[in-house]
Design an enzyme around this catalytic site. Structure first.
Site, PDB file in Angstrom:
ATOM      1  N   GLU A 124     -10.198   3.493  20.755  1.00 32.20           N
ATOM      2  CA  GLU A 124     -11.448   2.983  20.168  1.00 32.20           C
ATOM      3  C   GLU A 124     -12.628   3.751  20.727  1.00 32.20           C
ATOM      4  OE1 GLU A 124     -11.335  -1.209  20.799  1.00 32.20           O
ATOM      5  OE2 GLU A 124      -9.717  -1.468  19.364  1.00 32.20           O
ATOM      6  N   ASP A 167     -19.118   7.577  -3.445  1.00 36.30           N
ATOM      7  CA  ASP A 167     -17.718   7.284  -3.137  1.00 36.30           C
ATOM      8  C   ASP A 167     -16.894   8.263  -3.972  1.00 36.30           C
ATOM      9  OD1 ASP A 167     -15.135   6.355  -3.077  1.00 36.30           O
ATOM     10  OD2 ASP A 167     -15.683   4.242  -3.248  1.00 36.30           O
ATOM     11  N   TYR A 169      -4.219   3.847  22.155  1.00 40.50           N
ATOM     12  CA  TYR A 169      -5.485   3.222  21.733  1.00 40.50           C
ATOM     13  C   TYR A 169      -6.610   4.216  21.945  1.00 40.50           C
ATOM     14  CZ  TYR A 169      -5.252  -1.572  20.217  1.00 40.50           C
ATOM     15  OH  TYR A 169      -5.097  -2.695  19.463  1.00 40.50           O
ATOM     16  N   THR A 217     -11.233   8.551   0.143  1.00 45.58           N
ATOM     17  CA  THR A 217      -9.896   8.392   0.695  1.00 45.58           C
ATOM     18  C   THR A 217      -9.347   9.802   0.864  1.00 45.58           C
ATOM     19  OG1 THR A 217      -9.026   8.214  -1.542  1.00 45.58           O
ATOM     20  CG2 THR A 217      -9.344   6.148  -0.364  1.00 45.58           C
ATOM     21  N   LYS A 268      -5.624  10.677  -2.368  1.00 48.65           N
ATOM     22  CA  LYS A 268      -5.568  10.763  -3.840  1.00 48.65           C
ATOM     23  C   LYS A 268      -5.537  12.233  -4.241  1.00 48.65           C
ATOM     24  CE  LYS A 268      -7.763   6.273  -4.681  1.00 48.65           C
ATOM     25  NZ  LYS A 268      -8.515   5.782  -3.522  1.00 48.65           N
ATOM     26  N   ARG A 283      -2.399   8.649   3.671  1.00 52.48           N
ATOM     27  CA  ARG A 283      -3.149   7.467   3.237  1.00 52.48           C
ATOM     28  C   ARG A 283      -4.227   7.156   4.274  1.00 52.48           C
ATOM     29  NH1 ARG A 283      -2.536   4.186  -0.618  1.00 52.48           N
ATOM     30  NH2 ARG A 283      -0.767   5.452  -1.267  1.00 52.48           N
TER      31      ARG A 283
HETATM   32  N1  DSN Z   1      -6.690   1.618  -5.448  1.00 48.95           N
HETATM   33  C1  DSN Z   1      -7.550   2.716  -5.799  1.00 48.95           C
HETATM   34  C2  DSN Z   1      -7.272   3.195  -7.167  1.00 48.95           C
HETATM   35  O1  DSN Z   1      -6.146   3.095  -7.607  1.00 48.95           O
HETATM   36  O2  DSN Z   1      -8.163   3.716  -7.812  1.00 48.95           O
HETATM   37  C3  DSN Z   1      -8.974   2.389  -5.661  1.00 48.95           C
HETATM   38  O3  DSN Z   1      -9.138   1.429  -4.669  1.00 48.95           O
END
Ligand code: DSN
Length: 482
Positions: free
Chosen positions: A70, A245, A68, A274, A277, A283
């Protein structure tokens, strides 16, 4: 384009790990193996997916998960966090260096979490605005119960302006099914009905009228670059915080494909992303920000996040270190170049694309001219081993469930080593499928929006053609599972 790795060592690591897992729960070991087989044998065109390196993936399976932590680096609510401090610090160091950002917070577990941290941080940082002061609210961290109820009322007056969902914006940019749509009053800017492109004059006009606290730029289905310098000018004019974003295109920023006005970091007050991607990491999520937001961002856990995932932050550090290699810039450029080939390959074969092309990693097809919905296209493509996802197009008559669009992207197959020839062939195979779909009729005699028939033999033919390309560009070459 795959990150180089020691295949013998990775094979031994995975085989041993799977043996240990199978001794407890063989079904899970089987699913892990099956997932690799599925990913190896399909054309992965989902714009938001990729293949992380074995080093990144292996970093997630260990005892960092058992701790943990936090709080934030050096300031935890639990004892004994020195190793979590090391991995979090290393990930943040790589993130600030890679993106040339003043501050990085690497704890968010996902993009939605990263956006929540950003929203909260912006509210916390700007809580002394005259409107909130009038409501009698002090600093957010000193709120009493009474203050909270005033703050809830005060929240009702906060406004967020973001890209509309059907133009390619994201659910977390102020839409009702997400908490952002409840914390803020939302208004949207769309795209030009003729060109499908963002109209900055229209964004400015809406910002002047609406006067948002937060102007959000960024998208999950807009196939073009965004000029963040222009968006910052608009934000400054109306006194808004610019939040970007960049979840979809973080890899193109890291790989220096998007620079100057198109690099969000120097222009945005707060940037979220994120890490899995186009950035090709584990992830998870991350927030990058200007110094005046750093303290509020660092309070993300426990304000809106559960305990940080030590193993995932460690994997972010590994993936960010990989992204700092010159080879990542070659990869990012190839992602963008391949997207252009894919878009042109589709258009020359008669497919209508939203904005008639692409400037990033994604392509949005409007499949309505085939007399089918996005859902039918997505399912039929999957029958033929091509993995995509359906997506609304601007002003979509079929709504967000059936849709008229299919969104595809190049990050994953570019990691596999696909180049221009292969992406042109992918376009050809997709058209073979799309032009062979016939919707079935409902019991009332209307064309179904979900059911269809794919002409005989097409799926097998496309799978065989894909297999040739996939065999030439194996996923994780040399990695053999028993
Ligand atoms: N799930 C992501 C996407 O596929 O673009 C965005 O949240």
């Amino acid at each position: 384009m795959t990150q180089p790795f020691d295949a013998a060592a990775a094979s031994a690591a995975y085989n041993n790990a799977l043996q240990v897992i199978a001794a407890v729960e063989p079904t899970v070991a089987g699913a892990i193996k099956a997932e690799l087989a599925d990913q190896r044998s399909s054309l992965k065109l989902i714009a938001s997916e990729n293949y992380a390196s074995p080093a990144t993936l292996l970093t997630m399976g260990n005892w960092l998960s058992d701790k943990y932590a936090e709080g934030t680096i050096g300031h935890r609510f639990y004892a004994g966090c020195q190793n979590i401090d090391t991995v979090e610090q290393t990930a943040a160091k790589h993130a600030t260096a890679l993106f040339n950002a003043p501050h990085a917070y690497v704890q968010p577990h996902s993009g939605i979490d990263a956006n929540l941290v950003a929203f909260w941080a912006i509210l916390a940082q700007r809580i002394e605005s005259p409107a909130l002061a009038e409501a009698g609210v002090k600093h957010v961290n000193d709120l009493t119960e009474e203050d909270w109820s005033k703050l809830r009322r005060a929240f009702g007056d906060q406004k967020m302006l973001g890209m509309s969902l059907d133009a390619g914006g994201h659910l977390t940019h102020g839409f009702r099914p997400n908490i952002s749509g409840k914390m803020f009053n939302q208004s949207s800017y769309g795209t030009d009905p003729e060109t499908g492109l963002l109209d900055y004059d229209d964004v400015a006009r809406k910002a002047r009228e609406f006067k948002p606290l937060i102007l959000i730029a960024g998208y999950s289905a807009y196939p073009r670059k965004v000029n963040f310098a222009k968006m910052r000018e608009i934000a400054d004019e109306v006194g808004a915080t610019l939040m970007v974003d960049m979840a979809h295109f973080a890899g193109l920023v890291a790989g220096k494909v998007f620079t100057d006005d198109f690099d969000p970091i120097p222009h945005a007050h707060v940037t979220t992303t994120t890490t899995h991607k186009s950035l090709r990491g584990p992830r998870g999520g991350m927030v990058l920000c200007q110094p005046e937001y750093a303290d509020a961002v660092d309070r993300g856990c426990p304000m809106v996040l559960g305990g940080p995932l030590g193993q995932t932050m460690a994997a972010k550090a590994v993936a960010l270190a990989e992204a700092r290699q010159p080879s990542f810039q070659e990869y990012a450029q190839a992602v963008a170049d391949n997207a252009v080939v894919l878009a042109e390959g589709l258009m020359k074969r008669g497919v209508k694309l939203v904005t008639d092309g692409t400037e990033n990693h994604l392509v949005l097809l409007d499949v309505s001219s085939y007399g089918i919905t996005g859902r039918q296209a997505e399912s039929a493509l999957l029958d033929a081993g091509i993995v995509t996802n359906r997506n609304a197009v601007p002003r979509d008559p079929n709504g967000a469930w059936y849709t008229s669009g299919v969104r595809i992207g190049t990050p994953a197959l570019t990691t596999r080593g696909f180049g221009a020839d292969e992406f042109d062939r992918v376009a050809e195979l997709m058209v073979d499928v799309l032009s062979s779909i016939t919707p079935t009729t409902t019991s009332a005699g209307a064309p179904s929006k979900a059911k269809y028939v794919l002409a005989d033999g097409v799926a097998d033919k496309v799978r065989a053609a894909s297999a040739e390309m996939l065999d030439k560009h194996p996923l994780y070459p040399g990695l053999e599972l028993n």
